[in-house]
Design a protein around this motif. Sequence first.
Motif: not given
Length: 168
Positions: A1-27
């Motif tokens: 039986m396949d299990t779906v991983d729950p999404p990572r908890p979304l950020l609560e707070g400040r972020f900085e940088g293009r990589n962090a931003f792009a990852e936040l959009v994906r998440d």
Amino acid sequence: MDTVDPPRPLLEGRFEGRNAFAELVRDALAAAAQAGWRELILSDATFFDWPLGERAVIESLNAWARGGRQLGLLAKSYDEVVRRHPRFVAWRATWGHIITCRACPNADALDLPSVIWSPEWVMQRLDPVRSVGVAGTEPGRRVATRELLREWMENKSVPGFASTTLGL
């Protein structure tokens, strides 16, 4: 039986940088699909540095786009979306019936909010050039951001980014 991983908890707070931003959009889009957020608004002057054309993002959007869902898009111009994100353009054509696109061609690019908004969570880049911003679930932040976006969409924009283009 396949299990779906729950999404990572979304950020609560400040972020900085293009990589962090792009990852936040994906998440955020993965979380929207898994949690069944009914409404999303994506806003940015050009969506130049958003990962909208990535296969994983399109998979999240496909999983999200079920009955009763609504997506609002707001931009100064969609030229960069067409140029840089062909998968997203194709997705937009398929799901045009649930998407409202607005353009603010006369706006200053730095004035237009760079935001992902949902009734459950919001992310806003306060400095789009450096990709610095804040994210969270605070009701006050969600309401204030929604009102800001409503003002732009209803009073400062025109229809834009047609789902199909007709050639002659």
